[in-house]
Write a protein that holds these residues in place. Structure first.
Motif, PDB file in Angstrom:
ATOM      1  N   UNK A  52     -28.263 -59.708  15.669  1.00 22.13           N
ATOM      2  CA  UNK A  52     -29.533 -59.158  16.136  1.00 22.13           C
ATOM      3  C   UNK A  52     -30.641 -59.267  15.088  1.00 22.13           C
ATOM      4  N   UNK A  53     -30.515 -60.199  14.173  1.00 24.25           N
ATOM      5  CA  UNK A  53     -31.561 -60.399  13.170  1.00 24.25           C
ATOM      6  C   UNK A  53     -31.955 -61.874  13.114  1.00 24.25           C
ATOM      7  N   UNK A  54     -33.070 -62.114  12.429  1.00 28.51           N
ATOM      8  CA  UNK A  54     -33.502 -63.489  12.221  1.00 28.51           C
ATOM      9  C   UNK A  54     -32.721 -64.146  11.109  1.00 28.51           C
ATOM     10  N   UNK A  55     -32.941 -65.439  10.954  1.00 26.55           N
ATOM     11  CA  UNK A  55     -32.271 -66.187   9.903  1.00 26.55           C
ATOM     12  C   UNK A  55     -32.952 -65.940   8.556  1.00 26.55           C
ATOM     13  N   UNK A  56     -32.128 -65.861   7.523  1.00 31.47           N
ATOM     14  CA  UNK A  56     -32.627 -65.663   6.166  1.00 31.47           C
ATOM     15  C   UNK A  56     -32.276 -66.887   5.316  1.00 31.47           C
ATOM     16  N   UNK A  57     -33.273 -67.429   4.680  1.00 33.37           N
ATOM     17  CA  UNK A  57     -33.080 -68.618   3.845  1.00 33.37           C
ATOM     18  C   UNK A  57     -32.157 -68.294   2.672  1.00 33.37           C
ATOM     19  N   UNK A  58     -31.270 -69.247   2.386  1.00 31.79           N
ATOM     20  CA  UNK A  58     -30.389 -69.094   1.229  1.00 31.79           C
ATOM     21  C   UNK A  58     -30.683 -70.158   0.165  1.00 31.79           C
ATOM     22  N   UNK A  59     -30.566 -71.439   0.574  1.00 31.70           N
ATOM     23  CA  UNK A  59     -30.658 -72.496  -0.430  1.00 31.70           C
ATOM     24  C   UNK A  59     -31.115 -73.791   0.234  1.00 31.70           C
ATOM     25  N   UNK A  60     -31.801 -74.605  -0.573  1.00 30.67           N
ATOM     26  CA  UNK A  60     -32.318 -75.904  -0.128  1.00 30.67           C
ATOM     27  C   UNK A  60     -31.817 -76.954  -1.121  1.00 30.67           C
ATOM     28  N   UNK A  61     -31.183 -77.986  -0.573  1.00 28.46           N
ATOM     29  CA  UNK A  61     -30.606 -79.015  -1.427  1.00 28.46           C
ATOM     30  C   UNK A  61     -31.036 -80.405  -0.968  1.00 28.46           C
ATOM     31  N   UNK A  62     -31.127 -81.286  -1.928  1.00 34.12           N
ATOM     32  CA  UNK A  62     -31.187 -82.711  -1.675  1.00 34.12           C
ATOM     33  C   UNK A  62     -29.920 -83.315  -2.297  1.00 34.12           C
ATOM     34  N   UNK A  63     -29.705 -84.555  -2.051  1.00 37.30           N
ATOM     35  CA  UNK A  63     -28.486 -85.194  -2.565  1.00 37.30           C
ATOM     36  C   UNK A  63     -28.327 -84.925  -4.060  1.00 37.30           C
ATOM     37  N   UNK A  64     -27.247 -84.281  -4.416  1.00 39.23           N
ATOM     38  CA  UNK A  64     -26.855 -83.989  -5.799  1.00 39.23           C
ATOM     39  C   UNK A  64     -27.794 -83.033  -6.531  1.00 39.23           C
ATOM     40  N   UNK A  65     -28.715 -82.417  -5.818  1.00 31.67           N
ATOM     41  CA  UNK A  65     -29.656 -81.508  -6.480  1.00 31.67           C
ATOM     42  C   UNK A  65     -29.883 -80.242  -5.670  1.00 31.67           C
ATOM     43  N   UNK A  66     -29.909 -79.122  -6.362  1.00 34.25           N
ATOM     44  CA  UNK A  66     -30.334 -77.861  -5.753  1.00 34.25           C
ATOM     45  C   UNK A  66     -31.817 -77.709  -6.055  1.00 34.25           C
ATOM     46  N   UNK A  67     -32.618 -77.623  -4.983  1.00 36.21           N
ATOM     47  CA  UNK A  67     -34.055 -77.573  -5.159  1.00 36.21           C
ATOM     48  C   UNK A  67     -34.556 -76.126  -5.203  1.00 36.21           C
ATOM     49  N   UNK A  68     -34.015 -75.297  -4.320  1.00 41.92           N
ATOM     50  CA  UNK A  68     -34.458 -73.905  -4.237  1.00 41.92           C
ATOM     51  C   UNK A  68     -33.270 -73.059  -3.823  1.00 41.92           C
TER      52      UNK A  68
END
Lengths: 112, 115
Positions: free
Chosen positions: B40-56
């Motif tokens: 019953x809640x919205x989605x919460x951002x966890x992590x953003x990745x590109x190939x072989x890299x964690x961006x956020x």
């Protein structure tokens, strides 16, 4: 704090009628907005998006309106069908940041 | 053209065990995002990745959670020593990359239940 929120948590609409789902945002830096539809047990499905340099955008049976003055976003669904029953989320994206911030959602129920 | 794929769709773990969630982005997509959704809640951002890299990873808990997106293979979200509060639906999204307003397409999610 900054957030994306919705005015109504639930909405029931007669089949064939139009529905309007509202969303308020508080971050003036937000410049890209998206509406997603989520059916039970499924992932969010992209419906329509709008950039902050636009006031209105239309898709198939859906229209998104953006009022930057009052920081308000709405999704209009025309001639609703039973398949439109779902939870609808607005999401915002802030310039320089890839992540989406979602609102809590509005559950739309279409009454046959 | 297959969409975003996630597996398993349902995962049950006991407290203290490890959970591994996999995400294969859409063909041609090089950006992956992980979100968590409580009932019953919205989605919460966890992590953003590109190939072989964690961006956020600003939305990722500092402890027990990690994510990777190797050069080959799916993206993995790993939760060590799970607790009941980790029970949620975890969604992966992907985008082509390159433009900030690229649409993020979501997978069907993995529903994690911690006993």
């Amino acid at each position: 704090g900054e957030s994306v929120g919705l005015h109504l948590p639930t909405l029931s609409v007669q089949e064939g009628d139009n529905s309007i789902i509202n969303c308020a945002y508080s971050n003036s830096a937000s410049d890209y907005f998206i509406w997603y539809k989520q059916e039970s047990g499924k992932g969010p499905q992209f419906i329509i998006d709008i950039r902050s340099n636009m006031d209105k955008r239309q898709g198939q049976r859906v229209t998104v309106l953006l009022n930057k003055t009052v920081k308000h976003l709405s999704l209009q669904i025309a001639a609703t069908q039973p398949g439109d029953s779902a939870v609808y989320f607005c999401a915002e994206n802030i310039f320089g940041n890839e992540k989406l911030t979602f609102g809590t959602g509005t559950r739309l129920t279409i009454i046959p | 053209n297959a969409g975003v794929m996630q597996n398993p769709r349902h995962l049950v773990r006991r407290r203290g065990q490890e959970a591994r969630l996999r995400c294969s982005p859409m063909k041609g997509h090089s950006h992956v995002y992980w979100y968590r959704q409580l009932p019953e809640e919205g989605l919460k951002f966890m992590v953003y990745l590109q190939k072989e890299n964690i961006i956020d990873e600003s939305g990722m808990p500092k402890e027990r959670f990690s994510a990777e997106f190797p050069k080959e293979g799916p993206s993995i979200l790993r939760i060590q020593q799970v607790v009941r509060g980790d029970s949620a639906a975890y969604f992966c999204a992907s985008s082509p990359g390159g433009a900030r307003t690229d649409t993020q397409y979501f997978g069907p999610g993995t529903r994690l239940t911690v006993l």
